[in-house]
Design a protein around this motif. Structure first.
Motif, PDB file in Angstrom:
ATOM      1  N   ALA A 106       0.816  -1.186   0.058  1.00  9.81           N
ATOM      2  CA  ALA A 106      -0.013  -0.034  -0.096  1.00  9.81           C
ATOM      3  C   ALA A 106       0.764   1.262   0.033  1.00  9.81           C
ATOM      4  CB  ALA A 106      -1.066  -0.007   1.212  1.00  9.81           C
ATOM      5  N   GLN A 107       1.960   1.210   0.752  1.00  9.66           N
ATOM      6  CA  GLN A 107       2.805   2.362   0.759  1.00  9.66           C
ATOM      7  C   GLN A 107       3.631   2.602  -0.512  1.00  9.66           C
ATOM      8  OE1 GLN A 107       5.079   1.028   4.146  1.00  9.66           O
ATOM      9  NE2 GLN A 107       4.295   2.762   5.367  1.00  9.66           N
ATOM     10  N   VAL A 108       3.969   1.469  -0.858  1.00  9.11           N
ATOM     11  CA  VAL A 108       4.472   1.860  -2.378  1.00  9.11           C
ATOM     12  C   VAL A 108       3.791   2.234  -3.529  1.00  9.11           C
ATOM     13  CG1 VAL A 108       5.841   0.404  -4.302  1.00  9.11           C
ATOM     14  CG2 VAL A 108       6.251  -0.165  -1.890  1.00  9.11           C
ATOM     15  N   ASP A 109       2.415   1.654  -3.565  1.00  9.30           N
ATOM     16  CA  ASP A 109       1.354   2.138  -4.288  1.00  9.30           C
ATOM     17  C   ASP A 109       1.339   3.625  -4.113  1.00  9.30           C
ATOM     18  OD1 ASP A 109      -0.951   1.369  -6.265  1.00  9.30           O
ATOM     19  OD2 ASP A 109      -1.823   2.689  -4.603  1.00  9.30           O
ATOM     20  N   GLN A 110       1.316   4.092  -3.022  1.00  9.36           N
ATOM     21  CA  GLN A 110       0.668   5.543  -2.695  1.00  9.36           C
ATOM     22  C   GLN A 110       1.895   6.232  -3.094  1.00  9.36           C
ATOM     23  OE1 GLN A 110      -2.137   6.580  -2.066  1.00  9.36           O
ATOM     24  NE2 GLN A 110      -1.666   8.883  -1.760  1.00  9.36           N
ATOM     25  N   ARG A 111       3.327   5.657  -2.917  1.00  8.57           N
ATOM     26  CA  ARG A 111       4.375   6.605  -3.309  1.00  8.57           C
ATOM     27  C   ARG A 111       4.380   6.930  -4.683  1.00  8.57           C
ATOM     28  NH1 ARG A 111       8.481   3.330   0.959  1.00  8.57           N
ATOM     29  NH2 ARG A 111       7.488   4.555   2.837  1.00  8.57           N
ATOM     30  N   THR A 112       4.083   5.767  -5.533  1.00  7.12           N
ATOM     31  CA  THR A 112       4.096   5.902  -6.865  1.00  7.12           C
ATOM     32  C   THR A 112       3.170   6.981  -7.453  1.00  7.12           C
ATOM     33  OG1 THR A 112       4.843   3.392  -6.902  1.00  7.12           O
ATOM     34  CG2 THR A 112       4.115   4.188  -9.277  1.00  7.12           C
ATOM     35  N   LYS A 113       2.026   6.747  -6.811  1.00  5.83           N
ATOM     36  CA  LYS A 113       1.066   7.804  -7.487  1.00  5.83           C
ATOM     37  C   LYS A 113       1.527   9.288  -6.920  1.00  5.83           C
ATOM     38  CE  LYS A 113      -3.251   5.099  -6.464  1.00  5.83           C
ATOM     39  NZ  LYS A 113      -4.561   5.071  -5.812  1.00  5.83           N
ATOM     40  N   PHE A 114       2.168   9.141  -5.814  1.00  7.05           N
ATOM     41  CA  PHE A 114       2.646  10.545  -5.518  1.00  7.05           C
ATOM     42  C   PHE A 114       3.807  11.169  -6.444  1.00  7.05           C
ATOM     43  CE2 PHE A 114       5.737  13.484  -3.049  1.00  7.05           C
ATOM     44  CZ  PHE A 114       4.887  14.341  -2.418  1.00  7.05           C
ATOM     45  N   VAL A 115       4.587  10.237  -6.928  1.00  5.75           N
ATOM     46  CA  VAL A 115       5.709  10.929  -7.776  1.00  5.75           C
ATOM     47  C   VAL A 115       5.266  11.215  -9.065  1.00  5.75           C
ATOM     48  CG1 VAL A 115       7.861   9.960  -8.981  1.00  5.75           C
ATOM     49  CG2 VAL A 115       7.549   9.505  -6.412  1.00  5.75           C
ATOM     50  N   THR A 116       4.143  10.302  -9.616  1.00  7.32           N
ATOM     51  CA  THR A 116       3.493  10.646 -10.918  1.00  7.32           C
ATOM     52  C   THR A 116       2.933  11.993 -10.858  1.00  7.32           C
ATOM     53  OG1 THR A 116       2.868   8.243 -11.327  1.00  7.32           O
ATOM     54  CG2 THR A 116       1.645   9.828 -12.452  1.00  7.32           C
ATOM     55  N   VAL A 117       2.329  12.180  -9.794  1.00 12.01           N
ATOM     56  CA  VAL A 117       1.478  13.573  -9.913  1.00 12.01           C
ATOM     57  C   VAL A 117       2.484  14.802  -9.642  1.00 12.01           C
ATOM     58  CG1 VAL A 117       0.089  15.078  -8.494  1.00 12.01           C
ATOM     59  CG2 VAL A 117      -0.557  12.744  -8.893  1.00 12.01           C
ATOM     60  N   LEU A 118       3.565  14.339  -8.633  1.00  9.39           N
ATOM     61  CA  LEU A 118       4.736  15.486  -8.626  1.00  9.39           C
ATOM     62  C   LEU A 118       5.395  15.802  -9.701  1.00  9.39           C
ATOM     63  CD1 LEU A 118       6.245  16.994  -6.281  1.00  9.39           C
ATOM     64  CD2 LEU A 118       7.679  15.217  -6.232  1.00  9.39           C
ATOM     65  N   ASN A 119       5.603  14.899 -10.550  1.00  6.58           N
ATOM     66  CA  ASN A 119       6.309  15.115 -11.999  1.00  6.58           C
ATOM     67  C   ASN A 119       5.563  15.974 -12.778  1.00  6.58           C
ATOM     68  OD1 ASN A 119       8.507  13.555 -11.390  1.00  6.58           O
ATOM     69  ND2 ASN A 119       7.906  11.705 -12.057  1.00  6.58           N
ATOM     70  N   PHE A 120       3.982  15.756 -12.822  1.00 12.08           N
ATOM     71  CA  PHE A 120       3.202  16.597 -13.462  1.00 12.08           C
ATOM     72  C   PHE A 120       3.255  18.012 -13.083  1.00 12.08           C
ATOM     73  CE2 PHE A 120      -1.261  17.927 -13.711  1.00 12.08           C
ATOM     74  CZ  PHE A 120      -1.267  18.482 -14.962  1.00 12.08           C
ATOM     75  N   LEU A 121       3.160  18.214 -11.663  1.00  6.20           N
ATOM     76  CA  LEU A 121       2.805  19.770 -11.124  1.00  6.20           C
ATOM     77  C   LEU A 121       4.202  20.308 -11.100  1.00  6.20           C
ATOM     78  CD1 LEU A 121       0.143  18.534  -8.418  1.00  6.20           C
ATOM     79  CD2 LEU A 121      -0.147  19.489 -10.823  1.00  6.20           C
ATOM     80  N   GLN A 122       5.280  19.783 -10.686  1.00  3.46           N
ATOM     81  CA  GLN A 122       6.430  20.630 -10.334  1.00  3.46           C
ATOM     82  C   GLN A 122       6.683  21.667 -11.337  1.00  3.46           C
ATOM     83  OE1 GLN A 122       9.551  17.920  -9.575  1.00  3.46           O
ATOM     84  NE2 GLN A 122       9.924  18.563  -7.441  1.00  3.46           N
TER      85      GLN A 122
END
Length: 213
Positions: free
Chosen positions: A44-60
């Motif tokens: 669950a943690q790895v899944d959430q971190r992957t989502k986080f990185v995906t969104v971070l790459n878009f928004l930065q």
């Protein structure tokens, strides 16, 4: 050791036993010291971190415009974090580990100001992206002096061109120059409006994808 700045009833900074105290934007807070976890990389943690990185790459690359576009939702968090939360909840596609962004569902601005009417984007000249819209001044909260907020996002390069405070609503159009390195790339485009003193913004509208010449 913790330091109490305002007497026994005030907030404190530092650590007392398993409690950590501090202040953020003038708000005192306390939180428990993180518990040591033998295996912090649960599925669950790895899944959430992957989502986080995906969104971070878009928004930065959009940070500067998000400060204006999501400022109304920066309540006990930064505007960027408000945008992160919205995007994770509403604009993630795919399944682990292949997550992506559903650009049509993402917002780069979120607010109650009347948005753009019949906006469109067109590419006819190398290095230029042409935005156009219908002047809807006087409809709802729209004013002729409202300024365009424009975003051109290059998903392949994870780079963006942003205009914060562009042409007026009454002008009906704006040309935006993009780098020559964008030639041949697919670009996702958005438009929103802010009022003259930046106290109100509209929801952004996704205009689709164009290919840079």
């Amino acid at each position: 050791m913790a330091v109490i700045n305002q007497g026994i009833l005030g907030g404190f900074s530092g650590k007392v036993g398993t409690v950590i105290g501090g202040s953020w934007k003038g708000i005192d807070y306390m939180r428990s010291k993180p518990i040591s976890v033998a295996n912090p990389r649960t599925p669950a943690q790895v899944d959430q971190r992957t989502k986080f990185v995906t969104v971070l790459n878009f928004l930065q690359p959009l940070t500067s415009i998000l400060r204006t576009g999501f400022k109304d939702y920066a309540v006990k968090m930064s505007a960027f974090n408000a945008a992160m939360s919205y995007t994770i909840q509403n604009a993630i596609s795919g399944i682990y580990p292949e997550y992506g962004i559903t650009y049509a569902d993402a917002l780069v601005s979120r607010g109650s100001l009347t948005g753009a009417l019949n906006p469109s984007v067109l590419v006819t000249t190398p290095g230029l992206i042409d935005f156009s819209w219908v002047d809807n001044s006087g409809t709802g909260t729209a004013l002729a002096t409202d300024k365009a907020m424009l975003v051109i996002y290059n998903s392949a390069k994870k780079q963006a061109v942003t205009i914060n405070g562009g042409n007026t609503r009454a002008s009906g159009s704006q040309e935006v120059m993009v780098p020559t390195t964008f030639t041949g790339d697919e670009l996702n485009c958005y438009i929103a409006f802010q009022n003259e003193n930046q106290s109100e913004v509209s929801n952004s509208t996704y205009l689709g994808e164009v290919v840079a010449l």
